[in-house]
Write an enzyme that holds these catalytic residues in place. Structure first.
Site, PDB file in Angstrom:
ATOM      1  N   LYS A  18       0.835  -1.204   0.000  1.00 50.15           N
ATOM      2  CA  LYS A  18       0.000   0.000   0.000  1.00 50.15           C
ATOM      3  C   LYS A  18       0.867   1.250   0.000  1.00 50.15           C
ATOM      4  O   LYS A  18       1.904   1.288   0.648  1.00 50.15           O
ATOM      5  CB  LYS A  18      -0.910  -0.002   1.238  1.00 50.15           C
ATOM      6  CG  LYS A  18      -2.007  -1.058   1.191  1.00 50.15           C
ATOM      7  CD  LYS A  18      -2.923  -0.930   2.400  1.00 50.15           C
ATOM      8  CE  LYS A  18      -4.084  -1.908   2.313  1.00 50.15           C
ATOM      9  NZ  LYS A  18      -5.001  -1.781   3.480  1.00 50.15           N
ATOM     10  N   HIS A  78       2.439  -3.501   7.756  1.00 52.47           N
ATOM     11  CA  HIS A  78       1.524  -2.615   8.487  1.00 52.47           C
ATOM     12  C   HIS A  78       2.238  -1.312   8.834  1.00 52.47           C
ATOM     13  O   HIS A  78       3.363  -1.332   9.323  1.00 52.47           O
ATOM     14  CB  HIS A  78       1.050  -3.272   9.793  1.00 52.47           C
ATOM     15  CG  HIS A  78       0.070  -4.385   9.572  1.00 52.47           C
ATOM     16  ND1 HIS A  78      -0.167  -5.374  10.505  1.00 52.47           N
ATOM     17  CD2 HIS A  78      -0.754  -4.665   8.530  1.00 52.47           C
ATOM     18  CE1 HIS A  78      -1.085  -6.201  10.040  1.00 52.47           C
ATOM     19  NE2 HIS A  78      -1.456  -5.798   8.849  1.00 52.47           N
ATOM     20  N   ARG A  99      -3.377 -14.819   5.114  1.00 52.06           N
ATOM     21  CA  ARG A  99      -2.500 -13.786   5.685  1.00 52.06           C
ATOM     22  C   ARG A  99      -2.684 -13.729   7.207  1.00 52.06           C
ATOM     23  O   ARG A  99      -1.709 -13.699   7.964  1.00 52.06           O
ATOM     24  CB  ARG A  99      -2.835 -12.446   5.035  1.00 52.06           C
ATOM     25  CG  ARG A  99      -2.125 -11.205   5.590  1.00 52.06           C
ATOM     26  CD  ARG A  99      -2.511 -10.028   4.709  1.00 52.06           C
ATOM     27  NE  ARG A  99      -2.210  -8.740   5.298  1.00 52.06           N
ATOM     28  CZ  ARG A  99      -1.036  -8.101   5.183  1.00 52.06           C
ATOM     29  NH1 ARG A  99      -0.047  -8.674   4.525  1.00 52.06           N
ATOM     30  NH2 ARG A  99      -0.854  -6.912   5.716  1.00 52.06           N
ATOM     31  N   TYR A 108      -3.493  -9.684  16.128  1.00 51.89           N
ATOM     32  CA  TYR A 108      -3.121 -11.100  16.063  1.00 51.89           C
ATOM     33  C   TYR A 108      -2.718 -11.638  17.436  1.00 51.89           C
ATOM     34  O   TYR A 108      -2.832 -12.837  17.677  1.00 51.89           O
ATOM     35  CB  TYR A 108      -2.002 -11.308  15.050  1.00 51.89           C
ATOM     36  CG  TYR A 108      -2.422 -10.914  13.652  1.00 51.89           C
ATOM     37  CD1 TYR A 108      -3.396 -11.642  12.982  1.00 51.89           C
ATOM     38  CD2 TYR A 108      -1.889  -9.796  13.022  1.00 51.89           C
ATOM     39  CE1 TYR A 108      -3.821 -11.272  11.715  1.00 51.89           C
ATOM     40  CE2 TYR A 108      -2.302  -9.422  11.757  1.00 51.89           C
ATOM     41  CZ  TYR A 108      -3.270 -10.157  11.112  1.00 51.89           C
ATOM     42  OH  TYR A 108      -3.695  -9.796   9.867  1.00 51.89           O
TER      43      TYR A 108
END
Length: 309
Positions: free
Chosen positions: A184, A281, A258, A290
């Site tokens: 991204k 991230h 993922r 997570y």
């Protein structure tokens, strides 16, 4: 007119939408998926403005009351909290854009509260299910070899489906066991992978990819049956098909692989910062979900196994 299904915009609205779409693509560098969602949201907002009879032009009356009324109509229509959070973010982006361009005198989006999307824990495979999903079949057709390589690489690296589809052959460093990923915001990162993924990708590249390769394939690592670069929809079908064959496994998307990879890394002792870097991230808060997945699984195992749970 329903707010969620706007009609075709007139020339003035179309010009505003086109300018906003160009801003999102060239200046904000957002993903095509986010751009499509934002354009749809703004189209809905502009038609809401016209339906309210706020004036002769599309942006007349674009104030905080109108924004809140639009969002309230969305909520009344039964939209999820996650969608409302996205539409709130879109409205703030749009009013800031219009104010900078001189289309509106003030920026009402500054007064709009930020809606929080619910942070739900993602469904993940347990490690035996992941092992079963990645067990190679006896099928050696080009499609089977490609699908196996895709599954291995998704789980080994935790990359996004869009990142996998954009991989080129030269992005894999077979000596160092890493791939170059553009994520991204066009941020580049290096992600490691293991021997099973390397073997699967090599089988695909040596024994199958040349059979499907055409001039339009260019350097794409994974191809569709017609030789073009593989698309996300095909990858999703590959994942769904394989997981349906695993007894007890949840029906996950590539993003579920993922999530599973990240969860298994933390369960295996990886530190949070390393997992953040691997997943790409920008914020550690995103990665921390997570840890909650792992804790919840630990609690469930404790309740099931401990005699005094």
């Amino acid at each position: 007119m329903p707010t969620g299904a706007p009609s075709q915009p007139d020339d003035e609205a179309a010009e505003i939408i086109t300018a906003f779409e160009r801003h999102l693509r060239l200046e904000r560098d957002l993903s095509p998926h986010t751009i499509r969602a934002y354009v749809s949201d703004v189209t809905s907002l502009l038609h809401h403005l016209r339906d309210q009879g706020t004036g002769e032009t599309w942006l007349t009356g674009l104030d905080i009351a109108t924004l809140r009324h639009w969002l309230a109509a969305q909520h009344a229509g039964g939209l999820s909290r996650a969608t409302l959070a996205r539409r709130t973010a879109c409205a703030r982006t749009f009013t800031a854009f219009c104010h900078r361009q001189g289309r509106i005198p003030t920026d009402p989006g500054l007064l709009l509260g930020s809606a929080k999307a619910p942070r739900t824990l993602p469904a993940v495979l347990d490690q035996p299910q992941a092992q079963a999903a990645l067990t190679p079949t006896e099928d050696t057709t080009p499609k089977a070899l490609r699908d196996q390589a895709i599954l291995e690489l998704l789980y080994a690296t935790g990359i996004r489906v869009s990142e996998l589809c954009s991989l080129d052959v030269g992005d894999m460093d077979r000596t160092r066991h890493v791939i170059r990923v553009v994520g991204k915001g066009r941020k580049e990162r290096t992600v490691p992978f293991g021997l099973p993924a390397l073997r699967a990708v090599d089988l695909w590249c040596v024994n199958a990819r040349p059979l499907w390769s055409t001039p339009k394939s260019a350097d794409a690592l994974f191809l569709g049956t017609r030789g073009g670069r593989i698309d996300p929809g095909t990858v999703r079908r590959i994942v769904h098909t394989r997981l349906r064959q695993v007894e007890g496994a949840p029906d996950l998307s590539p993003h579920g692989l993922r999530h599973s990879a990240a969860t298994h890394l933390l369960e295996g002792g990886a530190d949070l910062r390393s997992v953040q870097e691997l997943l790409g991230h920008s914020s550690l808060n995103t990665t921390q979900i997570y840890t909650h997945v792992s804790i919840d699984r630990l609690r469930a195992a404790y309740r099931q196994a401990h005699p005094r749970a």
